[in-house]
Design a protein around this motif. Structure first.
Motif, PDB file in Angstrom:
ATOM      1  N   THR A   1       0.953  -1.148   0.080  1.00 14.51           N
ATOM      2  CA  THR A   1      -0.009  -0.013   0.065  1.00 14.51           C
ATOM      3  C   THR A   1       0.708   1.211   0.000  1.00 14.51           C
ATOM      4  O   THR A   1       0.693   2.168  -0.785  1.00 14.51           O
ATOM      5  CB  THR A   1      -0.988   0.199   1.053  1.00 14.51           C
ATOM      6  OG1 THR A   1      -1.798  -1.147   1.229  1.00 14.51           O
ATOM      7  CG2 THR A   1      -1.715   1.221   1.455  1.00 14.51           C
TER       8      THR A   1
ATOM      9  N   ASN B   1       1.173   4.075  -2.996  1.00 14.24           N
ATOM     10  CA  ASN B   1       0.996   5.538  -2.730  1.00 14.24           C
ATOM     11  C   ASN B   1       2.145   6.446  -3.038  1.00 14.24           C
ATOM     12  O   ASN B   1       1.968   7.383  -3.551  1.00 14.24           O
ATOM     13  CB  ASN B   1       0.636   5.682  -1.202  1.00 14.24           C
ATOM     14  CG  ASN B   1      -0.832   5.625  -0.875  1.00 14.24           C
ATOM     15  OD1 ASN B   1      -1.530   6.483  -0.559  1.00 14.24           O
ATOM     16  ND2 ASN B   1      -1.036   4.462  -0.489  1.00 14.24           N
TER      17      ASN B   1
ATOM     18  N   ASN C   1      -8.364  -1.256  -3.259  1.00 11.08           N
ATOM     19  CA  ASN C   1      -8.428   0.167  -2.544  1.00 11.08           C
ATOM     20  C   ASN C   1      -6.974   0.847  -2.200  1.00 11.08           C
ATOM     21  O   ASN C   1      -7.048   2.108  -2.320  1.00 11.08           O
ATOM     22  CB  ASN C   1      -9.029   0.106  -1.206  1.00 11.08           C
ATOM     23  CG  ASN C   1     -10.519   0.440  -1.256  1.00 11.08           C
ATOM     24  OD1 ASN C   1     -11.124   0.768  -2.285  1.00 11.08           O
ATOM     25  ND2 ASN C   1     -11.197  -0.027  -0.485  1.00 11.08           N
TER      26      ASN C   1
ATOM     27  N   LYS D   1      -1.070   7.922   3.566  1.00 14.81           N
ATOM     28  CA  LYS D   1      -1.184   6.751   2.775  1.00 14.81           C
ATOM     29  C   LYS D   1      -2.839   6.431   2.686  1.00 14.81           C
ATOM     30  O   LYS D   1      -3.434   6.530   3.824  1.00 14.81           O
ATOM     31  CB  LYS D   1      -0.419   5.456   3.433  1.00 14.81           C
ATOM     32  CG  LYS D   1       0.992   5.852   3.472  1.00 14.81           C
ATOM     33  CD  LYS D   1       1.658   4.404   3.987  1.00 14.81           C
ATOM     34  CE  LYS D   1       1.905   4.626   5.325  1.00 14.81           C
ATOM     35  NZ  LYS D   1       2.988   3.451   5.789  1.00 14.81           N
ATOM     36  N   GLU D   2      -3.246   6.135   1.450  1.00 16.39           N
ATOM     37  CA  GLU D   2      -4.702   5.625   1.452  1.00 16.39           C
ATOM     38  C   GLU D   2      -4.595   4.196   0.811  1.00 16.39           C
ATOM     39  O   GLU D   2      -3.746   3.791   0.372  1.00 16.39           O
ATOM     40  CB  GLU D   2      -5.579   6.481   0.583  1.00 16.39           C
ATOM     41  CG  GLU D   2      -5.436   8.025   1.549  1.00 16.39           C
ATOM     42  CD  GLU D   2      -5.661   9.305   0.576  1.00 16.39           C
ATOM     43  OE1 GLU D   2      -6.715   9.668   0.820  1.00 16.39           O
ATOM     44  OE2 GLU D   2      -4.697   9.359  -0.177  1.00 16.39           O
ATOM     45  N   GLY D   3      -5.774   3.408   1.251  1.00 17.72           N
ATOM     46  CA  GLY D   3      -5.895   2.317   0.698  1.00 17.72           C
ATOM     47  C   GLY D   3      -6.842   1.424   1.722  1.00 17.72           C
ATOM     48  O   GLY D   3      -7.766   1.716   2.126  1.00 17.72           O
ATOM     49  N   GLY D   4      -6.466   0.009   1.838  1.00 24.11           N
ATOM     50  CA  GLY D   4      -7.327  -0.952   2.416  1.00 24.11           C
ATOM     51  C   GLY D   4      -7.162  -0.725   3.988  1.00 24.11           C
ATOM     52  O   GLY D   4      -6.077  -0.556   4.355  1.00 24.11           O
ATOM     53  N   THR D   5      -8.071  -0.583   4.731  1.00 24.17           N
ATOM     54  CA  THR D   5      -8.059  -0.279   6.136  1.00 24.17           C
ATOM     55  C   THR D   5      -8.818  -1.387   6.805  1.00 24.17           C
ATOM     56  O   THR D   5      -9.101  -1.530   8.069  1.00 24.17           O
ATOM     57  CB  THR D   5      -8.912   1.003   6.347  1.00 24.17           C
ATOM     58  OG1 THR D   5     -10.195   0.806   5.716  1.00 24.17           O
ATOM     59  CG2 THR D   5      -8.052   2.318   5.640  1.00 24.17           C
ATOM     60  N   GLY D   6      -9.659  -2.250   6.072  1.00 24.77           N
ATOM     61  CA  GLY D   6     -10.212  -3.475   6.866  1.00 24.77           C
ATOM     62  C   GLY D   6     -11.704  -3.275   6.863  1.00 24.77           C
ATOM     63  O   GLY D   6     -12.519  -4.077   6.932  1.00 24.77           O
TER      64      GLY D   6
ATOM     65  N   SER E   1     -14.789  -0.356   3.466  1.00 28.23           N
ATOM     66  CA  SER E   1     -14.314  -0.819   2.152  1.00 28.23           C
ATOM     67  C   SER E   1     -14.974  -0.625   0.996  1.00 28.23           C
ATOM     68  O   SER E   1     -14.505  -0.413  -0.228  1.00 28.23           O
ATOM     69  CB  SER E   1     -13.796  -2.502   1.934  1.00 28.23           C
ATOM     70  OG  SER E   1     -13.205  -2.848   2.944  1.00 28.23           O
TER      71      SER E   1
ATOM     72  N   LEU F   1     -14.535   5.133  -1.705  1.00 34.36           N
ATOM     73  CA  LEU F   1     -13.381   5.245  -2.580  1.00 34.36           C
ATOM     74  C   LEU F   1     -12.502   6.397  -1.652  1.00 34.36           C
ATOM     75  O   LEU F   1     -11.391   6.575  -1.849  1.00 34.36           O
ATOM     76  CB  LEU F   1     -13.823   6.019  -3.782  1.00 34.36           C
ATOM     77  CG  LEU F   1     -13.976   4.974  -5.105  1.00 34.36           C
ATOM     78  CD1 LEU F   1     -14.259   5.516  -6.224  1.00 34.36           C
ATOM     79  CD2 LEU F   1     -12.588   4.248  -4.921  1.00 34.36           C
ATOM     80  N   THR F   2     -13.151   6.986  -0.417  1.00 32.52           N
ATOM     81  CA  THR F   2     -12.492   7.908   0.317  1.00 32.52           C
ATOM     82  C   THR F   2     -11.969   7.045   1.658  1.00 32.52           C
ATOM     83  O   THR F   2     -12.792   6.026   2.099  1.00 32.52           O
ATOM     84  CB  THR F   2     -13.378   9.016   0.676  1.00 32.52           C
ATOM     85  OG1 THR F   2     -14.344   8.667   1.024  1.00 32.52           O
ATOM     86  CG2 THR F   2     -13.350  10.104  -0.776  1.00 32.52           C
ATOM     87  N   GLN F   3     -11.030   7.672   2.228  1.00 40.27           N
ATOM     88  CA  GLN F   3     -10.788   7.051   3.625  1.00 40.27           C
ATOM     89  C   GLN F   3     -11.549   6.989   4.616  1.00 40.27           C
ATOM     90  O   GLN F   3     -12.371   8.073   4.481  1.00 40.27           O
ATOM     91  CB  GLN F   3      -9.238   7.539   4.148  1.00 40.27           C
ATOM     92  CG  GLN F   3      -8.139   7.326   3.501  1.00 40.27           C
ATOM     93  CD  GLN F   3      -7.621   5.895   3.486  1.00 40.27           C
ATOM     94  OE1 GLN F   3      -7.893   4.899   2.620  1.00 40.27           O
ATOM     95  NE2 GLN F   3      -7.017   5.595   4.491  1.00 40.27           N
TER      96      GLN F   3
ATOM     97  N   ARG G   1      -8.448   5.585   9.266  1.00 41.18           N
ATOM     98  CA  ARG G   1      -8.099   6.540   8.412  1.00 41.18           C
ATOM     99  C   ARG G   1      -6.688   6.684   8.187  1.00 41.18           C
ATOM    100  O   ARG G   1      -6.242   6.941   6.963  1.00 41.18           O
ATOM    101  CB  ARG G   1      -8.538   7.944   8.918  1.00 41.18           C
ATOM    102  CG  ARG G   1      -8.279   9.343   8.287  1.00 41.18           C
ATOM    103  CD  ARG G   1      -9.081  10.392   8.818  1.00 41.18           C
ATOM    104  NE  ARG G   1      -8.769  11.559   8.145  1.00 41.18           N
ATOM    105  CZ  ARG G   1      -9.514  11.855   6.825  1.00 41.18           C
ATOM    106  NH1 ARG G   1     -10.405  10.836   6.393  1.00 41.18           N
ATOM    107  NH2 ARG G   1      -9.056  12.830   6.307  1.00 41.18           N
TER     108      ARG G   1
ATOM    109  N   SER H   1      -3.442   2.612   6.336  1.00 42.99           N
ATOM    110  CA  SER H   1      -3.762   1.594   5.269  1.00 42.99           C
ATOM    111  C   SER H   1      -2.841   0.874   5.134  1.00 42.99           C
ATOM    112  O   SER H   1      -1.386   0.772   5.371  1.00 42.99           O
ATOM    113  CB  SER H   1      -3.746   2.593   3.998  1.00 42.99           C
ATOM    114  OG  SER H   1      -5.052   3.514   4.317  1.00 42.99           O
ATOM    115  N   GLY H   2      -3.053  -0.441   4.675  1.00 40.60           N
ATOM    116  CA  GLY H   2      -2.192  -1.529   4.390  1.00 40.60           C
ATOM    117  C   GLY H   2      -2.026  -2.445   5.754  1.00 40.60           C
ATOM    118  O   GLY H   2      -2.422  -2.079   6.845  1.00 40.60           O
ATOM    119  N   THR H   3      -1.254  -3.494   5.432  1.00 37.08           N
ATOM    120  CA  THR H   3      -1.148  -4.473   6.630  1.00 37.08           C
ATOM    121  C   THR H   3      -0.163  -3.939   7.396  1.00 37.08           C
ATOM    122  O   THR H   3       0.932  -3.485   7.018  1.00 37.08           O
ATOM    123  CB  THR H   3      -0.510  -5.878   5.995  1.00 37.08           C
ATOM    124  OG1 THR H   3      -1.591  -6.253   5.001  1.00 37.08           O
ATOM    125  CG2 THR H   3      -0.188  -6.701   7.105  1.00 37.08           C
TER     126      THR H   3
END
Lengths: 379, 379
Positions: free
Chosen positions: A73, A77, A98, B222-227, B230, B233-235, B242, B245-247
């Motif tokens: 991620t 970014n 995402n 960083k924006e992306g998957g947050t669990g 989902s 398209l926004t955080q 918020r 993002s990411g593992t």
């Protein structure tokens, strides 16, 4: 326990990975690339060796073009936000995670034009679609190598060729393929390759990275201490220092190096073949269970070892819960952080159950999983 | 080997830290907060427990306002870049690390006005200096709790009061103090607290974080998957999702939790007192060695256990090299990523030798180090 959530994080890791992390913390626990003392140099050596292994795996000419990040991620970014400027156009697909879709949405609010190609469930994005979408201001094409929802593969090599011919930057999200599919940044025309360390590369969580093609200059996501060129108020220009501010996750990177070492030792094609056979076995079995709906590419087409499915009339979250509680089988349900993909599949908003296979799964586990699913489907 | 580079990364770690990292990878190696299966929940539990420990340590009311990052640098970048907009004014000092100075320089090129207060070698920044520098558009005051070059402490509590009274966001870089000095975000009026996990908190490299005061909304780095959430398209707006993002680096965070657990077990004041005594002993000894030049606050003033010094007529890099090669003593020389501090000290560009003491150092090690320095100074 049967672990089938390898598309999120592979587990277990090779014993050498656990050992490498532990030994790094215990014996090489200093800051890499900062001080000149010998424990610091040993830590720096670990970082460099892992960089070299990654370069070798992806056919990257210069290991210093490999940047370590906390996860894929962050790499995505950095690539997206570091490259794009207001007025630029970017081509992506409706099948992205995402970690691509959300940074692009941020850039859209800052004047970047985004074309989201409708990916096909069966084939991903077609090169012709990409070609048609190119505009005079197209700066970037960003696509996943394989979908994290269905495992469908995009024709990276063909799209890379198009990007190269048109002078457009090509960024690939290899979260689902690095370590299990051959990736050659030169042959595939990849300018930016984002990878996760904790999935197919068999490293620990907290690792990932970005390959940046030489002479491609990004605005760093993070700025700060880099160990070198400390006298300037601006980031150094050279790779990897420009993008790696702050103390790196040396133990994690040591583990990642051991994970990639394991891949080289076993052989990538052997890993790929085992995962392919397990995936086939699982798909064969799932097709035979009444009530199971399979998503993704049709049989016979190469895919990553990720399978999305549902049981007619049952909530995916309930199915996943029962697999865990009654059968000790760990799967994942929901949107898998890729809402657009589910809109394409018609599974928005309840999502799917996802099985992610890994090299350490066995055919016995696959069979037990199939029995469990059959039993739930019968209820 | 005598390790005196604890200001960069503390070493060794408590045995419980090594164990926690290893056990997390081996037994709780799934993705935290993503799937609902039990190994994923166990991983999520580790993250939450560490969040709670951090909240407890810094008197943070809501643990969810603690964000995990890869290091303090990332936390500082998130705070600075996520808060400031063109037209804002920020107050900082000439003693900051590049992890503050460089993001501010980036923001300066984007229309942010930066006032860099000349810090005093003896006292850091004075509250009156801060008060005088405030403008109508001052949005942020960002200062280190203690300098990573000289250990000089800034009067955080007094400056926090000023910031609070004037409605200005106050950000503190606690890289050199978290885990060894009492920090209370509420009593000190701190809105953003950046910390490193691998220094005084005794966790592994690859960990750090940012406390964000409730209702303070930053643009994520960083924006992306947050669990969760989902489908958008926004955080998500909620903390910590918020910003995370990411593992996450679950094994690292497990180790960090063990490190903080160790601090609670020993007692922060006991740790502080031991480090104070060792620092005094080292300073006493250094003062007696002919040719040694000491930098930083005068004796008798509280300071972090970081000592910068030089030997007249010798290059710091040479001294550091000899300490390593001839005496197996690991120190650091150069600018320590804080060029402005060296301009203030008059040690730009060759820098200083830095000794960073930690809880696991002993007075015997201090004495051996002093003998080694005396021997080099005599040459």
């Amino acid at each position: 326990m049967i672990y089938l959530d390898n598309a999120a994080t592979t587990w277990p890791k090779p014993e050498s990975v656990y050992q490498a992390v532990d030994q790094c913390m215990r014996k090489k626990g200093a800051n890499p690339g900062r001080s000149g003392h010998h424990m610091s140099l040993m830590a720096g050596q670990i970082i460099f060796e892992t960089r070299e292994l990654i370069a070798q795996l992806f056919n990257i000419a210069d290991p210093y073009q490999v940047i370590f990040t906390a996860n894929a991620t962050e790499a995505l970014n950095l690539g997206i936000k570091g490259l794009l400027k207001s007025g630029d156009h970017v081509i992506t697909s409706s099948f992205e995670h995402n970690s691509v879709a959300r940074p692009l949405e941020r850039m859209r609010t800052q004047g970047v034009e985004v074309t989201k190609l409708p990916a096909l469930e069966s084939q991903g994005v077609l090169p012709a679609q990409v070609e048609e979408a190119i505009q005079s201001n197209t700066r970037l094409i960003v696509l996943s190598h394989a979908s994290n929802v269905t495992g469908v593969l995009n024709p990276i090599r063909e799209i890379g060729k198009i990007a190269q011919d048109r002078g457009i930057v090509f960024m690939v999200d290899s979260a689902q393929t690095a370590g299990t599919f051959p990736i050659d940044v030169q042959a595939m025309g990849i300018d930016l390759l984002a990878f996760a360390g904790h999935k197919g590369l068999l490293g620990p969580q907290g690792t990932g990275g970005l390959y940046i093609r030489e002479n491609l200059n990004l605005i760093p996501l993070k700025e700060g201490g880099t160990g070198g060129n400390s006298e300037f108020l601006t980031q150094p220009k050279i790779c990897p220092d420009r993008y790696e501010s702050g103390t790196l996750n040396t133990p994690g990177i040591a583990g990642l190096g051991a994970g990639i070492g394991f891949i080289f030792q076993e052989g990538l094609m052997k890993i790929r073949e085992k995962e392919r056979i397990l995936t086939e076995r699982l798909l064969n079995g799932l097709e035979e269970i009444p009530g199971v709906i399979l998503y993704g590419p049709p049989r016979g087409i190469e895919r990553a070892p990720v399978i999305s499915w549902n049981i007619e009339g049952k909530e995916p979250s309930e199915v996943s819960f029962l697999l865990d509680k009654m059968f000790d089988i760990e799967t994942r349900s929901g949107l898998h952080c890729a809402p657009d993909a589910h809109r394409t599949l018609g599974t928005f908003i309840r999502g799917t159950v996802r099985l992610g296979l890994g090299y350490f799964n066995t055919k016995e586990e696959v069979d037990q999983c199939l029995e469990a699913i059959a039993s739930i489907a019968r209820e």
